[in-house]
Motif scaffolding. Structure first.
Motif, mmCIF file in Angstrom:
data_model
loop_
_atom_site.group_PDB
_atom_site.id
_atom_site.type_symbol
_atom_site.label_atom_id
_atom_site.label_comp_id
_atom_site.label_asym_id
_atom_site.label_seq_id
_atom_site.Cartn_x
_atom_site.Cartn_y
_atom_site.Cartn_z
ATOM 1 N N PHE B 53 0.690 -1.309 0.047
ATOM 2 C CA PHE B 53 0.116 0.005 0.076
ATOM 3 C C PHE B 53 0.868 1.314 -0.099
ATOM 4 O O PHE B 53 0.519 2.270 -0.694
ATOM 5 C CB PHE B 53 -0.842 -0.015 1.325
ATOM 6 C CG PHE B 53 -2.002 0.896 1.294
ATOM 7 C CD1 PHE B 53 -3.034 0.654 0.394
ATOM 8 C CD2 PHE B 53 -1.982 1.906 1.999
ATOM 9 C CE1 PHE B 53 -4.044 1.473 0.314
ATOM 10 C CE2 PHE B 53 -3.086 2.586 2.130
ATOM 11 C CZ PHE B 53 -4.260 2.553 0.976
ATOM 12 N N LEU B 57 1.314 4.506 -2.976
ATOM 13 C CA LEU B 57 1.452 5.895 -2.808
ATOM 14 C C LEU B 57 2.804 6.369 -3.517
ATOM 15 O O LEU B 57 2.624 7.503 -3.896
ATOM 16 C CB LEU B 57 1.371 6.130 -1.208
ATOM 17 C CG LEU B 57 0.819 7.455 -0.690
ATOM 18 C CD1 LEU B 57 -0.514 7.596 -1.223
ATOM 19 C CD2 LEU B 57 0.888 7.358 0.837
ATOM 20 N N ARG B 58 3.782 5.804 -3.156
ATOM 21 C CA ARG B 58 5.196 6.123 -3.903
ATOM 22 C C ARG B 58 5.063 6.276 -5.150
ATOM 23 O O ARG B 58 5.520 7.123 -5.889
ATOM 24 C CB ARG B 58 6.080 5.147 -3.298
ATOM 25 C CG ARG B 58 7.633 5.580 -3.648
ATOM 26 C CD ARG B 58 8.719 4.691 -3.286
ATOM 27 N NE ARG B 58 8.914 4.840 -1.622
ATOM 28 C CZ ARG B 58 9.706 4.150 -0.825
ATOM 29 N NH1 ARG B 58 10.559 3.192 -1.579
ATOM 30 N NH2 ARG B 58 9.801 4.385 0.459
ATOM 31 N N MET B 59 4.309 5.133 -5.860
ATOM 32 C CA MET B 59 4.161 5.184 -7.359
ATOM 33 C C MET B 59 3.330 6.257 -7.785
ATOM 34 O O MET B 59 3.637 7.024 -8.824
ATOM 35 C CB MET B 59 3.561 3.976 -7.806
ATOM 36 C CG MET B 59 3.627 3.744 -9.368
ATOM 37 S SD MET B 59 5.267 3.670 -10.171
ATOM 38 C CE MET B 59 6.023 2.330 -9.707
ATOM 39 N N GLY B 61 2.798 9.297 -6.239
ATOM 40 C CA GLY B 61 3.462 10.157 -6.107
ATOM 41 C C GLY B 61 4.517 10.612 -7.365
ATOM 42 O O GLY B 61 4.709 11.927 -7.692
ATOM 43 N N THR B 62 4.822 9.681 -8.084
ATOM 44 C CA THR B 62 5.482 9.836 -9.419
ATOM 45 C C THR B 62 4.467 10.212 -10.590
ATOM 46 O O THR B 62 5.134 10.396 -11.739
ATOM 47 C CB THR B 62 6.429 8.536 -9.706
ATOM 48 O OG1 THR B 62 5.514 7.646 -10.324
ATOM 49 C CG2 THR B 62 7.417 8.151 -8.638
ATOM 50 N N ARG B 64 2.333 8.199 -11.938
ATOM 51 C CA ARG B 64 2.031 6.850 -12.701
ATOM 52 C C ARG B 64 0.790 6.281 -12.102
ATOM 53 O O ARG B 64 0.585 6.461 -10.834
ATOM 54 C CB ARG B 64 3.283 5.925 -12.836
ATOM 55 C CG ARG B 64 3.923 6.322 -14.206
ATOM 56 C CD ARG B 64 5.078 5.437 -14.093
ATOM 57 N NE ARG B 64 6.191 5.823 -13.109
ATOM 58 C CZ ARG B 64 7.182 5.244 -12.764
ATOM 59 N NH1 ARG B 64 7.654 4.029 -13.485
ATOM 60 N NH2 ARG B 64 7.889 5.647 -11.728
ATOM 61 N N GLU B 80 -7.947 2.430 3.947
ATOM 62 C CA GLU B 80 -7.094 2.659 2.880
ATOM 63 C C GLU B 80 -7.681 2.878 1.547
ATOM 64 O O GLU B 80 -7.278 3.657 0.883
ATOM 65 C CB GLU B 80 -6.235 1.541 2.735
ATOM 66 C CG GLU B 80 -5.253 1.306 3.878
ATOM 67 C CD GLU B 80 -4.857 -0.250 3.961
ATOM 68 O OE1 GLU B 80 -3.724 -0.428 4.459
ATOM 69 O OE2 GLU B 80 -5.631 -1.176 3.911
ATOM 70 N N GLN B 82 -10.512 4.422 1.139
ATOM 71 C CA GLN B 82 -10.927 5.969 1.340
ATOM 72 C C GLN B 82 -10.019 6.782 0.992
ATOM 73 O O GLN B 82 -9.922 7.749 0.257
ATOM 74 C CB GLN B 82 -11.516 6.342 2.811
ATOM 75 C CG GLN B 82 -12.747 6.969 2.708
ATOM 76 C CD GLN B 82 -13.370 7.237 4.080
ATOM 77 O OE1 GLN B 82 -13.252 6.097 4.792
ATOM 78 N NE2 GLN B 82 -14.287 8.127 4.400
ATOM 79 N N ALA B 83 -8.599 6.576 1.547
ATOM 80 C CA ALA B 83 -7.649 7.464 1.307
ATOM 81 C C ALA B 83 -7.037 7.454 -0.225
ATOM 82 O O ALA B 83 -6.949 8.643 -0.958
ATOM 83 C CB ALA B 83 -6.295 7.088 2.062
ATOM 84 N N LEU B 84 -7.312 6.153 -0.637
ATOM 85 C CA LEU B 84 -7.082 6.206 -2.222
ATOM 86 C C LEU B 84 -7.820 6.847 -3.204
ATOM 87 O O LEU B 84 -7.737 7.282 -4.377
ATOM 88 C CB LEU B 84 -6.724 4.696 -2.538
ATOM 89 C CG LEU B 84 -5.414 3.872 -2.070
ATOM 90 C CD1 LEU B 84 -5.332 2.682 -2.696
ATOM 91 C CD2 LEU B 84 -4.123 4.849 -2.479
ATOM 92 N N LEU B 86 -8.871 9.655 -3.083
ATOM 93 C CA LEU B 86 -8.410 10.795 -3.216
ATOM 94 C C LEU B 86 -7.361 11.081 -4.467
ATOM 95 O O LEU B 86 -7.408 11.934 -5.160
ATOM 96 C CB LEU B 86 -7.512 11.503 -2.215
ATOM 97 C CG LEU B 86 -7.952 11.917 -0.729
ATOM 98 C CD1 LEU B 86 -6.811 12.045 0.101
ATOM 99 C CD2 LEU B 86 -8.862 13.055 -0.935
ATOM 100 N N PHE B 87 -7.096 9.858 -5.080
ATOM 101 C CA PHE B 87 -6.303 9.894 -6.446
ATOM 102 C C PHE B 87 -7.043 9.616 -7.535
ATOM 103 O O PHE B 87 -6.602 9.529 -8.653
ATOM 104 C CB PHE B 87 -5.249 8.589 -6.078
ATOM 105 C CG PHE B 87 -4.070 9.057 -5.235
ATOM 106 C CD1 PHE B 87 -2.950 9.899 -5.388
ATOM 107 C CD2 PHE B 87 -4.218 8.713 -3.773
ATOM 108 C CE1 PHE B 87 -2.021 10.177 -4.610
ATOM 109 C CE2 PHE B 87 -3.331 9.050 -2.784
ATOM 110 C CZ PHE B 87 -2.346 9.822 -3.240
#
Lengths: 205, 205
Positions: B53, B57-59, B61-62, B64, B80, B82-84, B86-87
């Motif tokens: 997970f 988030l790292r990916m 951030g780039t 992709r 989790e 719910q947090a995602l 946002l993307f």
């Protein structure tokens, strides 16, 4: 291709799972304590900071705030920092380290940076809006004796009871392990660096 | 309290770190390969899905996209998910599992769900907008023989070369480990469930 399942096999499976569920339910029912946890992600394998980062997201999903103190700059990626900016002031971020010890080559500066980071950690520990505090690479600062181990363990152990704390970094010290509720050792089974693969965006940074 | 450091100690430290940096730089320079990695997070400890997970988030951030196929429903938290959200459409989420095997108690349904999840995984593997594919709890589906191991390993091994894949779940099968670039075993040193602490919001879900 889906595998064939006889009615007999299906029924044996059902019986086994009914028994398993009874055990499972009893185990869940036996757990009644709620408390802030002291968690440690240590070991040489990949995933210590990344799992802490995932936990931050989980906590943010519940609506509570997360504090992050980075004892060594560079352990977390700009990708992660960028992703977390989406959460605005729900994330309190403090980067206090000056880089890896082999980059600074300056013991006094390393000790001063770690000390400042620890002071900042104590401020965030007192902030009741924060549900999870990540002390990233604190284990490294302790390993190199940048901080007094006894004081750190004592302060963490006497924190407010509802605060979850996660400490990351290799070589966690035994007194910290003794004080923790949960310890995971990320064991290195195989790593692509050994095969000559370089650090890549989205994976290592 | 900051600890005292003599000039002598500081200089010895500096020399040591200069040497360390030379070694470190040489190691980094020797790594030149760029490739999509097959990564496995396995073992009984906490952090397998959480680290995947965090990697998502790292990916993200780039910039992709990330695909997630959940072979067992319930392994990831609503927090989790719910947090995602946002993307937005940067995350493609497929929950195919029907719950833990001891909850469904239905082998045929479990196998059908795993098969459907694997088909979905193959669709996402072919989607070139996706940089990282998370096959969450695939190891569980393989352990219970819900899916043909050989086909899974072969398909993963012959995926497009720029795709990173991370497989989570206990008891990773040896042929999958052999095919992987990176394997971490989350070793359980200590777990709060043993001490009677229950699953808590923001930590387990």
């Amino acid at each position: 291709m889906t595998r064939d399942i006889s009615d007999n096999e299906a029924e044996r499976h059902r019986q086994k799972m009914v028994n398993r569920k009874t055990v499972q339910d009893a185990e869940v029912a036996a757990k009644t304590i709620e408390k802030g946890l002291l968690m440690i992600n240590t070991g040489p394998g990949k995933g210590k900071s990344t799992a802490a980062f995932g936990l931050a997201l989980r906590m943010l999903g519940t609506g509570r705030r997360v504090g992050v103190v980075q004892f060594i700059k560079g352990a977390w990626s700009t990708g992660e920092q960028q992703a977390l900016t989406l959460f605005g002031d729900k994330v309190v971020w403090r980067t206090m380290g000056e880089g890896f010890t082999w980059d600074t080559q300056d013991l006094k500066r390393d000790v001063a940076a770690a000390t400042k980071a620890w002071e900042e950690a104590k401020v965030l520990m007192a902030d009741e809006t924060i549900g999870l505090l990540i002390l990233d690479e604190l284990n490294i600062a302790l390993r190199y004796d940048y901080l007094p181990l006894e004081e750190v363990v004592e302060t963490l152990s006497s924190r407010r009871p509802d605060l979850h704390v996660i400490v990351t970094g290799r070589n966690a010290k035994q007194p910290l392990i003794d004080a923790a509720d949960m310890v995971t050792d990320m064991t290195l089974v195989k790593h692509h660096f050994k095969a000559g693969v370089k650090a890549q965006a989205g994976i290592e940074f």
